[in-house]
Each structure stands twice: as structure tokens, then as C-alpha cells.
Design an enzyme around this catalytic site. Structure first.
Site, PDB file in Angstrom:
ATOM      1  N   GLY A 239       2.340  23.808 -28.184  1.00  0.00           N
ATOM      2  CA  GLY A 239       1.468  24.943 -27.880  1.00  0.00           C
ATOM      3  C   GLY A 239       1.165  25.202 -26.429  1.00  0.00           C
ATOM      4  O   GLY A 239       0.582  26.239 -26.095  1.00  0.00           O
ATOM      5  N   GLU A 283       4.777  17.870 -29.762  1.00  0.00           N
ATOM      6  CA  GLU A 283       5.749  18.800 -30.369  1.00  0.00           C
ATOM      7  C   GLU A 283       5.959  20.043 -29.513  1.00  0.00           C
ATOM      8  O   GLU A 283       5.828  21.165 -30.007  1.00  0.00           O
ATOM      9  CB  GLU A 283       5.234  19.304 -31.725  1.00  0.00           C
ATOM     10  CG  GLU A 283       5.165  18.330 -32.844  1.00  0.00           C
ATOM     11  CD  GLU A 283       4.532  18.968 -34.094  1.00  0.00           C
ATOM     12  OE1 GLU A 283       4.432  20.206 -34.198  1.00  0.00           O
ATOM     13  OE2 GLU A 283       4.116  18.194 -34.972  1.00  0.00           O
ATOM     14  N   PRO A 284       6.258  19.922 -28.246  1.00  0.00           N
ATOM     15  CA  PRO A 284       6.359  21.126 -27.411  1.00  0.00           C
ATOM     16  C   PRO A 284       7.666  21.889 -27.616  1.00  0.00           C
ATOM     17  O   PRO A 284       8.721  21.288 -27.835  1.00  0.00           O
ATOM     18  CB  PRO A 284       6.310  20.558 -25.989  1.00  0.00           C
ATOM     19  CG  PRO A 284       6.915  19.195 -26.126  1.00  0.00           C
ATOM     20  CD  PRO A 284       6.553  18.703 -27.495  1.00  0.00           C
ATOM     21  N   GLY A 285       7.577  23.191 -27.552  1.00  0.00           N
ATOM     22  CA  GLY A 285       8.786  24.021 -27.610  1.00  0.00           C
ATOM     23  C   GLY A 285       8.894  24.847 -26.343  1.00  0.00           C
ATOM     24  O   GLY A 285       9.654  24.567 -25.429  1.00  0.00           O
ATOM     25  N   ARG A 286       8.042  25.872 -26.265  1.00  0.00           N
ATOM     26  CA  ARG A 286       8.079  26.831 -25.163  1.00  0.00           C
ATOM     27  C   ARG A 286       8.017  26.171 -23.777  1.00  0.00           C
ATOM     28  O   ARG A 286       8.748  26.572 -22.873  1.00  0.00           O
ATOM     29  CB  ARG A 286       6.879  27.770 -25.327  1.00  0.00           C
ATOM     30  CG  ARG A 286       6.875  28.956 -24.401  1.00  0.00           C
ATOM     31  CD  ARG A 286       5.514  29.656 -24.442  1.00  0.00           C
ATOM     32  NE  ARG A 286       5.043  29.930 -25.764  1.00  0.00           N
ATOM     33  CZ  ARG A 286       5.289  31.045 -26.442  1.00  0.00           C
ATOM     34  NH1 ARG A 286       5.999  32.006 -25.900  1.00  0.00           N
ATOM     35  NH2 ARG A 286       4.808  31.205 -27.655  1.00  0.00           N
ATOM     36  N   TYR A 326       5.257  41.065 -30.284  1.00  0.00           N
ATOM     37  CA  TYR A 326       3.921  40.643 -29.830  1.00  0.00           C
ATOM     38  C   TYR A 326       3.409  41.458 -28.655  1.00  0.00           C
ATOM     39  O   TYR A 326       2.453  41.048 -27.999  1.00  0.00           O
ATOM     40  CB  TYR A 326       3.946  39.184 -29.348  1.00  0.00           C
ATOM     41  CG  TYR A 326       4.690  38.202 -30.203  1.00  0.00           C
ATOM     42  CD1 TYR A 326       4.247  37.887 -31.481  1.00  0.00           C
ATOM     43  CD2 TYR A 326       5.834  37.575 -29.730  1.00  0.00           C
ATOM     44  CE1 TYR A 326       4.926  36.969 -32.259  1.00  0.00           C
ATOM     45  CE2 TYR A 326       6.523  36.656 -30.492  1.00  0.00           C
ATOM     46  CZ  TYR A 326       6.065  36.359 -31.764  1.00  0.00           C
ATOM     47  OH  TYR A 326       6.734  35.452 -32.520  1.00  0.00           O
ATOM     48  N   CYS A 352      18.125  51.999 -32.568  1.00  0.00           N
ATOM     49  CA  CYS A 352      17.461  53.211 -33.079  1.00  0.00           C
ATOM     50  C   CYS A 352      16.075  52.910 -33.629  1.00  0.00           C
ATOM     51  O   CYS A 352      15.838  52.985 -34.842  1.00  0.00           O
ATOM     52  CB  CYS A 352      18.333  53.861 -34.138  1.00  0.00           C
ATOM     53  SG  CYS A 352      19.846  54.458 -33.412  1.00  0.00           S
ATOM     54  N   GLU A 353      15.188  52.520 -32.762  1.00  0.00           N
ATOM     55  CA  GLU A 353      13.784  52.249 -33.109  1.00  0.00           C
ATOM     56  C   GLU A 353      12.962  52.582 -31.875  1.00  0.00           C
ATOM     57  O   GLU A 353      13.323  52.158 -30.768  1.00  0.00           O
ATOM     58  CB  GLU A 353      13.552  50.748 -33.370  1.00  0.00           C
ATOM     59  CG  GLU A 353      14.268  50.145 -34.524  1.00  0.00           C
ATOM     60  CD  GLU A 353      13.465  50.172 -35.817  1.00  0.00           C
ATOM     61  OE1 GLU A 353      12.284  50.580 -35.802  1.00  0.00           O
ATOM     62  OE2 GLU A 353      14.049  49.794 -36.836  1.00  0.00           O
TER      63      GLU A 353
HETATM   64  C1  LIG Z   1       4.538  23.070 -36.161  1.00  0.00           C
HETATM   65  C2  LIG Z   1       4.893  23.525 -34.799  1.00  0.00           C
HETATM   66  N1  LIG Z   1       5.047  22.601 -33.837  1.00  0.00           N
HETATM   67  C3  LIG Z   1       5.387  22.941 -32.582  1.00  0.00           C
HETATM   68  C4  LIG Z   1       5.576  24.270 -32.229  1.00  0.00           C
HETATM   69  C5  LIG Z   1       5.947  24.574 -30.820  1.00  0.00           C
HETATM   70  O1  LIG Z   1       5.038  25.374 -30.210  1.00  0.00           O
HETATM   71  P1  LIG Z   1       5.195  25.791 -28.690  1.00  0.00           P
HETATM   72  O2  LIG Z   1       6.502  26.434 -28.524  1.00  0.00           O
HETATM   73  O3  LIG Z   1       4.069  26.704 -28.469  1.00  0.00           O
HETATM   74  O4  LIG Z   1       5.076  24.536 -27.877  1.00  0.00           O
HETATM   75  C6  LIG Z   1       5.399  25.263 -33.190  1.00  0.00           C
HETATM   76  C7  LIG Z   1       5.490  26.692 -32.834  1.00  0.00           C
HETATM   77  O5  LIG Z   1       4.480  27.286 -32.476  1.00  0.00           O
HETATM   78  C8  LIG Z   1       5.060  24.880 -34.506  1.00  0.00           C
HETATM   79  O6  LIG Z   1       4.909  25.792 -35.455  1.00  0.00           O
HETATM   80  N1  LIG Z   2       7.861  33.051 -31.546  1.00  0.00           N
HETATM   81  C1  LIG Z   2       6.611  33.063 -30.832  1.00  0.00           C
HETATM   82  C2  LIG Z   2       5.877  31.782 -30.930  1.00  0.00           C
HETATM   83  C3  LIG Z   2       5.678  31.307 -32.303  1.00  0.00           C
HETATM   84  C4  LIG Z   2       5.820  29.874 -32.354  1.00  0.00           C
HETATM   85  C5  LIG Z   2       6.261  29.383 -33.692  1.00  0.00           C
HETATM   86  N2  LIG Z   2       5.269  28.564 -34.346  1.00  0.00           N
HETATM   87  C6  LIG Z   2       6.800  33.570 -29.429  1.00  0.00           C
HETATM   88  O1  LIG Z   2       7.854  34.032 -29.101  1.00  0.00           O
HETATM   89  O2  LIG Z   2       5.905  33.566 -28.638  1.00  0.00           O
END
Ligand SMILES: Cc1ncc(COP(=O)(O)O)c(C=O)c1O
Ligand SMILES: N[C@@H](CCCC[NH3+])C(=O)O
Length: 424
Positions: A239, A283-286, A326, A352-353
Site C-alpha cells: 500500500g 506485500e508491496p506492489g506499486r 480512477y 471509441c470511448e
Molecule cells: C492483498 C494485497 N496485497 C498487496 C497489494 C499491493 O498493494 P500496493 O501496490 O499498493 O503496494 C494489493 C493491492 O492493492 C493487495 O490487494
Molecule cells: N490498480 C490500482 C491499485 C489497486 C491495487 C490492487 N489491490 C491502481 O492502479 O492504482
């Protein structure tokens, strides 16, 4: 330090000029920087060194095998949300023993696959799911490691579509039901209750809500311990937000956040558990892949209008859905800085949107044929791309110093309908 920078007026990824990439691979193309990826991952991994900690990269943010491979070599685990993502981890050489499986709708087939591959644990989101996992494990003669995703009801102060830890959210088990749910889980014969987790939302610029959620998990772990339910790990979720260039709030630095988590955990363990550590999972993604990538695109037409001027580019909402979904503000930079009149444009794609826009009211000096880069596009960019309007998804390339590797070729139109058949 950013690994995307202007050198002599030309935007580069590490030491490669983006126009060279467009000439070789066309556009639109996602361009990733390996150095940036490593810098971000190590932001989590370094303060975790020498501790019982695991960074489970949330691969939904960007699941290209080349990205997963680099992270797996760095020791990453993975947060997955489907059987398909588990197969990707394995294809990339990742260790299933470092995989945690999140998501509210795990199917029987996905649970079987995860048990056969021996994942680290299931992050369980409901009581029916607990029973399903218990049944599948029993049938396979296995024990399933489970953690409960607890919904701490903390306001993450982010876009409502990406808030996940509030009472009205479909995710997790309510904080007030958590104790009973743990008791039920502990009573099921084929489950090992090993952990607790939460994930309250995405793109959080401040870590205060994340630390507030952590405090609630700590409180629950103590209550469970008093009942004899002893957990081995504490998963604080993902997050952490990143800087999209909006110029307002700067996000908290990865290392600062991680250090604050460990400081809290250490103080708590010292006070209540004679310093006995607990495994900490992130659990980082972004924050790992967001600023690792840009979406390279080229200007097709300039279309002046009475109320708006449009800059029509070859990328579209099917390539990058975040603005349409978003209303996300994504920074757009010219790849080659040029002199000339600056005009205010809406950047739109060929779909086409009316919702097919990538940026609004941007002041740009551009001409048809110019290249633009949508910055900070490495997370939830390609992974959320679609084939709407029978558009092949973009190519993906990885830059490493002065080398460029094609890590996913552009999709060809014929591939897009190859799985279909007409009824004779
Ligand atoms: C369960 C879970 N863990 C981790 C993440 C990764 O989140 P972020 O990309 O904000 O770090 C998400 C997406 O929001 C998620 O749904
Ligand atoms: N997909 C979203 C974040 C959602 C994360 C998934 N749990 C974005 O682009 O910001």
C-alpha cells in the site's frame, strides 16, 4: 535517485535514449529500468537484512517474467491472487515456498495447485474459504498453512476504489469477528494457523494509517496468544504510495516506513515476548515497480477544437487504464524537449470511448510524430491492459545500463482472435 532522466534534452532510461527504443521496437512500448527496480526492492530488503522478514512482491502490479526473475534472484517472495500468478512465479524461477495467496474468491482448483506446490500460506478472507481450504487439504492428505486477513477498519485516506480495509470493503474478516474466526480456524483439522495479515489500501502517501493497522494486528496477536493461538508471522500488507509528480504530498520513503515497522515490532516483542522475534512480511506492489517504468507513445495528430485541443497518441486506455478508471493523474513528458509554442491539450487515444483519455489540460510543445513518455507507469499499467478494440498489447522492454532487452513482444492482431472459432 531516478533512473529516467534528460541527457542533452533527450529522455533516457538509464543510459539508453528513448527514441532509440521507439525506433527499434515501435510504440506504444513499456520501458522498465532494472536499476530502478533493484533500488526500490532493496529499499525494503536492506533494513530487513539479518532479520526474520520476507518481502512478498504483490505481482499484480507488474507480472512480467523478467521482472519476477530479477526479484526472485534478490530473494523476494510473492503475493499472488490467482493460480495463474502462481504458475508465473514458478515459470520465472521463484520459490513457491515464499508465496502467499491473497484474494476473496480462491477456487478449489487454485487451492489444490497451491497445496501441491507448497506455498508459504493462504491469506484467508472469509469463513467459507477456511472451510474450503480445510476440505481440499483433507482430501489431498495435507495440512494447509493459513493466515487471516483482518480488516482493521483504518481509513487509508486514498481513492475509494483502492481502499480495501474499511468495514464496507469486500476484503478480509471484520476486526470484531477476527477472534471467533481464529477459534474456528484453529479447530479445523487440516489447517495450520500460522499468521495474520491486513492490506488497507493502495497509494498511501503517509504511513500513519499503515502503522495504525499494525498496532491493531499486534493487539490481536496478544489476544490470540492469551488463548494459546500462537502465530509465526505478521504480514503488514502493501500500500505504500509513490510520487506521481503531482507536486503535492511527497510519499514517505520506503526505508523510513520499514524502519518504523521494525521499531514498533521490536519494542512490542521486547515488552511482551522476552524479545522472541516474529516473522514480518511485507506485500508491496506499486512502490517496487511504479517508478520503474514509463509508457512510451507517439503523437499521431493534433486536433484543435473550440473548447479543447486534443493530442491524439497511439497509446490508449487499453494500454493504461488508470486515468479512465480512477481519474488518476499521470505525468506526461516530451521525450525530446523542443522549442515552440506551448498549447494546452487533452491527451487521448484512438479507442471509441469518451473515457479514453490519458491526461487532461497538459501544456505541451509537440508536433505529430513526437514521442511522449507517461512517467511512473510501471505499476498497474501493462497488467491492467486489455485488447479492447482488438488492439494488441504494447511491447515491454527492460533497460539494464546501456543494454535493451525485449521482455514481451508486441501482440499481433491475428493472435487476438486465434482462440476464437466461427460456428459452422
Ligand atoms: C492483498 C494485497 N496485497 C498487496 C497489494 C499491493 O498493494 P500496493 O501496490 O499498493 O503496494 C494489493 C493491492 O492493492 C493487495 O490487494
Ligand atoms: N490498480 C490500482 C491499485 C489497486 C491495487 C490492487 N489491490 C491502481 O492502479 O492504482
Amino acid at each position: 535517485m531516478s533512473h529516467f532522466s534528460y541527457q542533452d534534452g533527450v529522455l533516457h532510461a538509464e543510459s539508453v535514449p528513448l527514441p532509440a527504443i521507439a525506433r527499434q521496437f515501435g510504440s506504444p512500448t513499456y520501458v522498465y529500468s532494472k536499476a530502478q527496480l533493484l533500488q526500490n526492492f532493496r529499499g525494503y530488503a536492506k533494513p530487513s537484512q539479518g532479520r526474520d522478514a520476507l518481502v512478498c512482491y504483490a505481482m499484480k502490479a507488474n507480472s512480467n517474467l523478467a521482472i519476477l526473475d530479477i526479484l526472485a534472484r534478490e530473494g523476494a517472495g510473492f503475493d499472488i491472487v490467482s493460480g495463474g500468478e502462481l504458475l508465473r512465479v514458478i515459470a520465472a524461477g521463484g520459490d513457491p515456498g515464499k508465496v502467499i495467496f491473497s484474494g476473496v474468491g480462491k477456487t478449489v482448483a487454485e487451492i489444490e495447485l497451491a497445496l501441491e506446490k507448497g506455498i508459504l500460506c493462504f491469506n484467508v478472507e472469509s469463513i467459507p474459504e477456511l472451510h474450503r481450504i480445510n476440505d481440499v487439504a483433507g482430501r489431498l492428505g495435507k495440512r494447509a498453512p493459513v493466515s487471516l486477513r483482518v480488516n482493521p477498519n483504518v481509513d487509508p485516506k486514498t481513492h475509494p476504489y483502492i481502499a480495501t480495509g474499511l468495514k464496507a470493503s469486500k476484503f478480509g474478516v471484520a476486526f470484531s469477528d477476527a477472534l471467533d474466526t481464529y477459534r474456528s480456524a484453529a479447530a479445523l483439522p487440516h489447517l495450520d494457523v500460522v499468521g495474520i495479515d491486513c492490506h488497507i489500501g493502495s497509494q498511501l502517501l503517509d504511513d500513519a494509517p499503515l502503522l495504525e493497522a499494525l498496532d491493531k494486528l499486534i493487539e490481536l496477536i496478544d489476544t490470540l496468544a492469551a488463548e494459546g493461538i500462537l502465530l509465526h508471522h505478521l504480514d503488514v500488507g502493501g500500500g505504500l504510495g509513490i510520487d506521481y509528480g503531482t507536486g503535492d504530498n511527497a510519499p514517505v520513503a520506503i526505508g523510513d516506513y520499514v524502519s518504523r515497522v521494525f521499531a514498533r515490532v521490536d519494542a512490542w516483542r521486547a515488552e511482551k515476548y522476552e524479545g522472541k522475534p516474529i516473522k514480518v512480511i511485507f506485500e508491496p506492489g506499486r512502490s517496487i515497480v511504479g517508478n520503474t517504468g514509463v509508457l512510451l507513445m507517439s503523437v499521431e495528430f493534433l486536433k484543435p477544437g473550440e473548447e479543447k485541443n486534443f493530442c491524439v497518441v497511439d497509446a490508449a486506455m487499453n494500454d493504461m487504464a488508470r486515468p479512465a478508471l480512477y481519474q488518476a493523474w499521470m505525468d506526461v513528458k516530451p521525450v525530446q524537449q523542443r522549442e515552440g509554442a506551448v498549447v494546452k491539450y487533452d491527451l487521448v487515444g484512438p479507442i471509441c470511448e469518451s473515457g479514453d483519455w490519458l491526461a487532461r489540460d497538459r501544456e505541451l510543445a509537440v508536433e505529430p510524430g513526437d514521442l511522449l513518455a507517461m512517467m511512473t507507469g510501471g505499476a498497474y499499467g501493462f497488467t491492467m491492459a486489455s485488447n479492447y478494440n482488438t488492439r494488441g498489447r504494447a511491447a515491454e522492454v527492460l533497460v539494464d545500463g546501456d543494454k535493451v532487452h525485449l521482455i514481451r513482444r508486441r501482440e499481433e492482431p491475428a493472435e487476438l482472435f486465434a482462440l476464437e472459432s466461427v460456428v459452422k
